[in-house]
Each structure stands twice: as structure tokens, then as C-alpha cells.
Design a protein around this motif. Structure first.
Motif, PDB file in Angstrom:
ATOM      1  N   ARG A  40       0.960  -1.177  -0.112  1.00 46.84           N
ATOM      2  CA  ARG A  40       0.125   0.105   0.109  1.00 46.84           C
ATOM      3  C   ARG A  40       0.887   1.246   0.149  1.00 46.84           C
ATOM      4  O   ARG A  40       2.086   1.163   0.643  1.00 46.84           O
ATOM      5  N   SER A  42       0.265   5.694   0.220  1.00 41.60           N
ATOM      6  CA  SER A  42      -0.283   6.649   0.481  1.00 41.60           C
ATOM      7  C   SER A  42      -0.246   7.751  -0.796  1.00 41.60           C
ATOM      8  O   SER A  42       0.752   7.686  -1.611  1.00 41.60           O
ATOM      9  N   GLU A  52      -3.241  15.450   9.145  1.00 44.22           N
ATOM     10  CA  GLU A  52      -3.401  14.619   7.826  1.00 44.22           C
ATOM     11  C   GLU A  52      -2.343  13.583   7.771  1.00 44.22           C
ATOM     12  O   GLU A  52      -2.420  12.437   7.731  1.00 44.22           O
ATOM     13  N   GLU A  55      -2.647  11.150  10.776  1.00 46.37           N
ATOM     14  CA  GLU A  55      -3.788  10.152  10.725  1.00 46.37           C
ATOM     15  C   GLU A  55      -3.297   9.075   9.603  1.00 46.37           C
ATOM     16  O   GLU A  55      -3.644   8.013   9.861  1.00 46.37           O
ATOM     17  N   THR A  56      -2.759   9.572   8.518  1.00 45.73           N
ATOM     18  CA  THR A  56      -1.943   8.478   7.548  1.00 45.73           C
ATOM     19  C   THR A  56      -1.179   7.482   8.339  1.00 45.73           C
ATOM     20  O   THR A  56      -1.365   6.286   8.117  1.00 45.73           O
ATOM     21  N   GLU A  57      -0.526   8.172   8.846  1.00 46.04           N
ATOM     22  CA  GLU A  57       0.606   7.139   9.612  1.00 46.04           C
ATOM     23  C   GLU A  57       0.193   6.240  10.650  1.00 46.04           C
ATOM     24  O   GLU A  57       0.600   5.153  10.512  1.00 46.04           O
ATOM     25  N   GLU A  58      -1.065   6.774  11.336  1.00 46.12           N
ATOM     26  CA  GLU A  58      -1.841   6.009  12.144  1.00 46.12           C
ATOM     27  C   GLU A  58      -2.374   4.754  11.327  1.00 46.12           C
ATOM     28  O   GLU A  58      -2.200   3.544  11.791  1.00 46.12           O
ATOM     29  N   GLU A  59      -3.054   4.845  10.180  1.00 49.04           N
ATOM     30  CA  GLU A  59      -3.694   4.099   9.417  1.00 49.04           C
ATOM     31  C   GLU A  59      -2.727   2.977   8.955  1.00 49.04           C
ATOM     32  O   GLU A  59      -2.963   1.619   8.850  1.00 49.04           O
ATOM     33  N   PHE A  60      -1.421   3.392   8.321  1.00 51.27           N
ATOM     34  CA  PHE A  60      -0.452   2.679   8.018  1.00 51.27           C
ATOM     35  C   PHE A  60       0.183   1.646   9.086  1.00 51.27           C
ATOM     36  O   PHE A  60       0.206   0.351   8.842  1.00 51.27           O
ATOM     37  N   ALA A  62      -1.698   0.533  11.630  1.00 50.57           N
ATOM     38  CA  ALA A  62      -2.580  -0.254  12.157  1.00 50.57           C
ATOM     39  C   ALA A  62      -2.592  -1.392  11.119  1.00 50.57           C
ATOM     40  O   ALA A  62      -2.999  -2.571  11.440  1.00 50.57           O
ATOM     41  N   GLU A  63      -2.392  -1.059   9.823  1.00 53.27           N
ATOM     42  CA  GLU A  63      -2.389  -1.994   8.509  1.00 53.27           C
ATOM     43  C   GLU A  63      -1.166  -3.062   8.996  1.00 53.27           C
ATOM     44  O   GLU A  63      -1.408  -4.042   8.601  1.00 53.27           O
TER      45      GLU A  63
END
Length: 147
Positions: A40, A42, A52, A55-60, A62-63
Motif C-alpha cells: 500500500r 499513500s 493529515e 492520521e495516515t501514519e496511524e492508518e499504516f 494499524a495495517e
């Protein structure tokens, strides 16, 4: 890419032969003794605000956690490889085996396993503050890996 698709990609790379020289095909870079694939990526962050980016770092992250948990069910608890010493060696002009020579510039840690003569590592990296986050997998011959 869903978690199932990520696992399928990892399985395919784990079984794929290594080429004699470095090549790039789509999201996969391969070379003697290794494959690296983006699972993935971003968007970049040239004009993004810090919220922003966070937030993106947290999503990655978590994945990555979900992927590590899924792979741990297959192969047991991972080892963690800190790539900082490899980055320091590269900066000093000392040799670092591929793909760790490239990964150490943007991935701080890999979570990895040894499986049937190969190592599999997953991690999240970002080359610079404005660049995209990348969730990636690296597969290599045991002699090439640091695990």
C-alpha cells in the motif's frame, strides 16, 4: 489491497525465483537474492497539514499491526530488525546487502520471519516528510537478510 490480497502477494513473492540482476515490474523490485513489494502506498504530503500526515501514519501502522498478527499466526512471533545500523553503514560508505541497503533509507524497523530458507520482512516507511507512506514486504535469501 485487502489483508487477504497482501497475504497472497507475500506468498507469491516467497515462492518466486530471484532474478540474476535488479529489475522493477510494477510495484515489485527484485534482484539477486531479494524481492521488495509495496502493499500500500499513500498520497504524497507536499501541501498536507500535520494532522493529515499523523492520521495516515496511524492508518499504516494499524495495517502493519494487522499484517504482523496474520503472519504471526502462520509462522510464530516475528523478530524485529532495526535498520538504523544499516543506514549508518551506508552513510559511512560501508557495504550493506540489498535490499537492506535501500530499505534502511526509509524503513526504520522490519518485522520478520525465517521460512524455508528465506526471510520475510514487513514494515512501514516514508522516505521524507513530503513523500508517501509505504507498507511493504521484503523477501530474501537467508544469507541476505538480517533476521
Amino acid at each position: 489491497m485487502t489483508l487477504d490480497e497482501q497475504l497472497t502477494t507475500i506468498d507469491a513473492l516467497r515462492l518466486r525465483a530471484f532474478p540474476a540482476q535488479r529489475i522493477r515490474s510494477g510495484l515489485v523490485e527484485s534482484g539477486p537474492g531479494f524481492h521488495v513489494a509495496d502493499l500500500r502506498v499513500s498520497e504524497d504530503f507536499w501541501d498536507a497539514d500535520l494532522a493529515e500526515v499523523a492520521e495516515t501514519e496511524e492508518e499504516f501502522e494499524a495495517e502493519l499491526t494487522a499484517l504482523v498478527q496474520a503472519l504471526s499466526l502462520r509462522w510464530g512471533e516475528p523478530e524485529t530488525l532495526d535498520l538504523t545500523p544499516h543506514l549508518e553503514r551506508t552513510a559511512s560508505g560501508l557495504p550493506v546487502p540489498p535490499p537492506l541497503d535501500a530499505l534502511c533509507g526509509y524503513v526504520p524497523l522490519l518485522h520478520g520471519w525465517r521460512v524455508r530458507g528465506r526471510w520475510i520482512g514487513v514494515g512501514v516507511g516514508q522516505g521524507d516528510r513530503e513523500l508517501p507512506f509505504q507498507l511493504l514486504v521484503a523477501v530474501g535469501e537467508e544469507a541476505v537478510g538480517g533476521f
